[in-house]
Design a protein around this motif. Structure first.
Motif, mmCIF file in Angstrom:
data_model
loop_
_atom_site.group_PDB
_atom_site.id
_atom_site.type_symbol
_atom_site.label_atom_id
_atom_site.label_comp_id
_atom_site.label_asym_id
_atom_site.label_seq_id
_atom_site.Cartn_x
_atom_site.Cartn_y
_atom_site.Cartn_z
ATOM 1 N N ILE A 278 0.779 -1.132 -0.060
ATOM 2 C CA ILE A 278 -0.056 0.078 0.079
ATOM 3 C C ILE A 278 0.892 1.196 0.063
ATOM 4 O O ILE A 278 0.396 2.148 -0.906
ATOM 5 C CB ILE A 278 -0.999 -0.204 1.280
ATOM 6 N N SER A 279 1.962 1.120 0.939
ATOM 7 C CA SER A 279 2.736 2.487 0.991
ATOM 8 C C SER A 279 3.532 2.770 -0.410
ATOM 9 O O SER A 279 3.378 3.595 -0.968
ATOM 10 C CB SER A 279 3.705 2.172 2.023
ATOM 11 N N ASN B 1 5.364 6.974 4.876
ATOM 12 C CA ASN B 1 6.283 6.562 5.803
ATOM 13 C C ASN B 1 5.763 5.711 7.067
ATOM 14 O O ASN B 1 6.119 4.538 7.664
ATOM 15 C CB ASN B 1 7.365 7.527 6.648
ATOM 16 N N ALA B 2 4.616 6.234 7.495
ATOM 17 C CA ALA B 2 3.877 5.597 8.815
ATOM 18 C C ALA B 2 3.383 4.204 8.207
ATOM 19 O O ALA B 2 3.402 3.326 9.024
ATOM 20 C CB ALA B 2 2.752 6.503 9.056
ATOM 21 N N SER C 170 2.401 1.717 -3.399
ATOM 22 C CA SER C 170 1.376 2.318 -4.377
ATOM 23 C C SER C 170 1.365 3.782 -4.095
ATOM 24 O O SER C 170 0.954 4.527 -5.114
ATOM 25 C CB SER C 170 0.263 1.489 -4.182
ATOM 26 N N PHE C 171 1.158 4.259 -2.742
ATOM 27 C CA PHE C 171 1.066 5.909 -2.706
ATOM 28 C C PHE C 171 2.034 6.657 -3.260
ATOM 29 O O PHE C 171 1.865 7.672 -3.427
ATOM 30 C CB PHE C 171 0.953 5.867 -1.276
ATOM 31 N N HIS C 172 3.228 6.200 -3.529
ATOM 32 C CA HIS C 172 4.300 6.883 -4.195
ATOM 33 C C HIS C 172 4.144 7.031 -5.590
ATOM 34 O O HIS C 172 4.806 7.727 -6.316
ATOM 35 C CB HIS C 172 5.621 5.959 -3.934
ATOM 36 N N MET C 173 3.143 6.365 -6.185
ATOM 37 C CA MET C 173 3.070 6.422 -7.658
ATOM 38 C C MET C 173 2.601 7.648 -8.180
ATOM 39 O O MET C 173 2.684 7.899 -9.328
ATOM 40 C CB MET C 173 2.128 5.050 -8.042
ATOM 41 N N ASP C 174 1.800 8.598 -7.636
ATOM 42 C CA ASP C 174 1.312 9.835 -8.028
ATOM 43 C C ASP C 174 1.815 11.056 -6.984
ATOM 44 O O ASP C 174 1.333 11.189 -6.131
ATOM 45 C CB ASP C 174 -0.199 9.614 -7.714
ATOM 46 N N SER D 152 1.013 12.539 -3.210
ATOM 47 C CA SER D 152 1.664 11.652 -2.084
ATOM 48 C C SER D 152 1.952 12.374 -0.857
ATOM 49 O O SER D 152 2.556 13.532 -0.953
ATOM 50 C CB SER D 152 2.866 11.118 -2.853
ATOM 51 N N SER D 153 1.773 11.628 0.144
ATOM 52 C CA SER D 153 2.047 12.372 1.556
ATOM 53 C C SER D 153 3.315 11.404 1.972
ATOM 54 O O SER D 153 2.979 10.307 2.348
ATOM 55 C CB SER D 153 0.875 12.307 2.487
#
Length: 563
Positions: free
Chosen positions: A413-414, A430-431, A416-420, A424-425
């Motif tokens: 999941i983490s 990181n959490a 995948s969040f880096h893909m946009d 991205s937060s």
């Protein structure tokens, strides 16, 4: 290689390790080397197990072997068996087969590990010596088959004993432990009185009935520092344990084979005492760290039970095992223990009982209650052992694997969040990534946890499985004694026996009864202490474990606070 044999006599199995054989039946045996007088093989019905070596003859051609076995030279007679324990293929007996380093005794004695016991003369214990009479099978006491055999007791025939033997009925089952242990001979007064008995063990009345008199010099003994050592320029390797008795505070070093020697001396001597089983042997992997640590833990528990027992802890052979450091003195003490005459039924002569009257029916009721209790406890201990063993397997395998899967899913999941990137937060990513790593860590914590809690539980349960397995045969001894008392009293009432003889049988039955009750009370005393310690330790370690898991999760949770 399997060999063929023919049964010379009928033999009826009494234990699950044994099989029944019939005269002239053809058998398949796995090895002609006997295990303390027993062979393992398969009968014509396809059943596999043990039977007396002296009940069969091995079938072989003279050309193939240079000689042919005959009924007068049965397999397993002197010269056929090994000088040490050797387990037949596919048989595993706790404390019964050859271990990693137990095939040589050069550091103790150049001779055999056990003194050959003389065979009784014709007519010993009431047996005729007719050619067709089957020999008594080797005795393995109140332990599973495969333990060191106990010698038969020679009957000292006299006019009075001959009269008793002809009047009092003897057990027709010559293979029952009541007969083989010599307790029947003791009850009937056929065990000769020694002119001098150097040792004595006392039973006294306590708050809960008969109990062994406490050791006047109590002590404990540590088992530490298992160390791999070598001899013969590294050809032979073994593990040495450092033992330090508190009463002398001087360490001695013993190998497992030394423990095994002591254990078999204890079985040989103390017929009516439940001797704790040694931790099991292992044919392979004996130098692996996990196995060495497991054996050390179980030897510690074994030693605690030995030193806590009022009788076993005072045994001269045990004291010799713990204290002797001189090689020459060691050999002398070892041989003296092996030649001890006060063993088996003769040990009963060393017991001093209280004068208080006990109704035999009350004693029998108490024994029956303990018999039912021990059977139920044995079943429940086995059940808990199976559950705990399965839990260990899940901790090491399933739980760790599932937490790793969960951790990997959070990591995915983490990622995948880096893909946009515009949306991205990094803090959230990181959490979540840290959460995944936390659950992987928790999985490893689960895998390591059995070493802290479940292993002690399984060690304790294993010890009690051994102790409980001893009691059925010990109780059988008492039951046989009760039967002889009832029979003798009936014969006295009918005028077929002198009342004096019946009173003698009753008196000797009291000795067996007091000993069993003392052993029952000691068992309960140790059981309460051991299971209290086991449960407290398990719960404390569980609390510590879940507190550590909780701390990991709380630390991870705080990473989401300032997003």
């Amino acid at each position: 290689m399997a060999l063929r044999a023919r049964a010379l006599y009928n033999f009826q199995s009494e234990n699950r390790e044994e099989i029944s054989i019939q005269e002239n039946e053809e058998l398949v045996i796995f090895s002609e080397d006997s295990l303390d007088g027993w062979l393992q093989g398969t009968n014509s019905r396809g059943e596999t197990g043990l039977f007396p070596a002296s009940y069969v003859e091995i079938l072989r051609s003279r050309a193939g072997s240079g000689y042919t076995e005959s009924p007068g030279s049965p397999a397993g007679s002197p010269g056929h068996g090994s000088a040490f324990y050797a387990s037949p293929p596919s048989v595993s007996y706790q404390g019964s087969f050859e271990d990693d380093d137990d095939d040589d005794w050069d550091d103790w004695d150049d001779a055999c590990t056990v003194v050959e016991e003389p065979r009784g003369p014709p007519g010993a214990n009431g047996h005729p010596s007719a050619g067709l009479q089957p020999p008594a099978p080797p005795y393995y006491g109140h332990q599973p088959a495969g333990y060191r055999a106990k010698p038969s007791l020679e009957r000292q025939d006299s006019l009075s004993s001959s009269k008793r033997g002809s009047v009092v009925g003897r057990n027709l089952n010559r293979f029952s432990c009541f007969v083989r242990s010599g307790v029947e001979a003791f009850i009937l007064g056929d065990v000769p009185l020694m002119s001098k008995i150097a040792e004595a063990y006392s039973i006294e009345m306590g708050a809960r009935g008969p109990q062994w008199r406490a050791n006047p010099h109590p002590f404990i003994c540590s088992v530490e520092d298992p160390t791999k050592q070598t001899k013969f320029k590294g050809i032979k390797s073994y593990i040495s344990y450092k033992l330090t008795p508190s009463n002398i505070n001087s360490p001695v070093y013993r190998r497992y084979k030394h423990f095994d020697w002591l254990y078999n001396r204890l079985l040989h001597k103390f017929t009516v005492i439940s001797v704790p089983h040694l931790p099991e042997k292992q044919a392979t992997g004996r130098f692996e760290e996990d196995f060495i640590e497991k054996r050390k833990r179980r030897l510690i528990l074994w030693m605690e039970h030995m030193t806590s027992h009022p009788v076993l802890s005072q045994y001269e052979g045990f004291q010799h095992f713990l204290c002797c450091r001189d090689e020459k003195q060691w050999k002398l003490g070892k041989r003296r223990a092996e030649k001890d005459e006060m063993v088996g039924a003769s040990f009963l002569l060393t017991i001093q009982i209280p004068t208080e009257h006990q109704d035999l029916q009350d004693v029998e009721d108490r024994v029956d209650a303990f018999k039912a209790f021990s059977k139920k406890m044995d079943d429940s201990v086995l059940q808990l052992t199976n559950v705990a063993s399965e839990l260990v397997r899940k901790h090491v395998g399933g739980f760790r694997k599932e937490f790793q899967k969960l951790g990997n899913a959070f990591q995915a999941i983490s990622h995948s969040f880096h893909m946009d990137p515009p949306y991205s937060s990094d803090a959230l990513n990181n959490a979540i990534s840290h959460t995944g790593k936390t659950y992987e860590t928790v999985g490893e914590m689960f895998a390591e946890q059995p070493k802290n809690d479940l292993f002690l539980m399984l060690d304790t349960l294993s010890l009690y499985q051994g102790l409980l397995s001893n009691f059925p045969d010990i109780i059988h001894l008492q039951k046989g004694a009760f039967a002889k008392v009832k029979e003798s009293q009936r014969m006295s009432d009918e005028g077929r026996m002198d009342q004096e003889e019946a009173d003698g049988i009753r008196k000797r039955c009291r000795v067996v009864g007091f000993a069993l009750q003392a052993e029952m009370n000691h068992f309960h005393e140790r059981r309460v202490a051991d299971f209290k310690r086991m449960m407290q330790s398990y719960l404390k370690q569980q609390i510590i474990f879940y507190q550590r898991v909780s701390q990991q999760l709380e630390k991870t949770l705080r990473m989401y606070d300032n997003l």
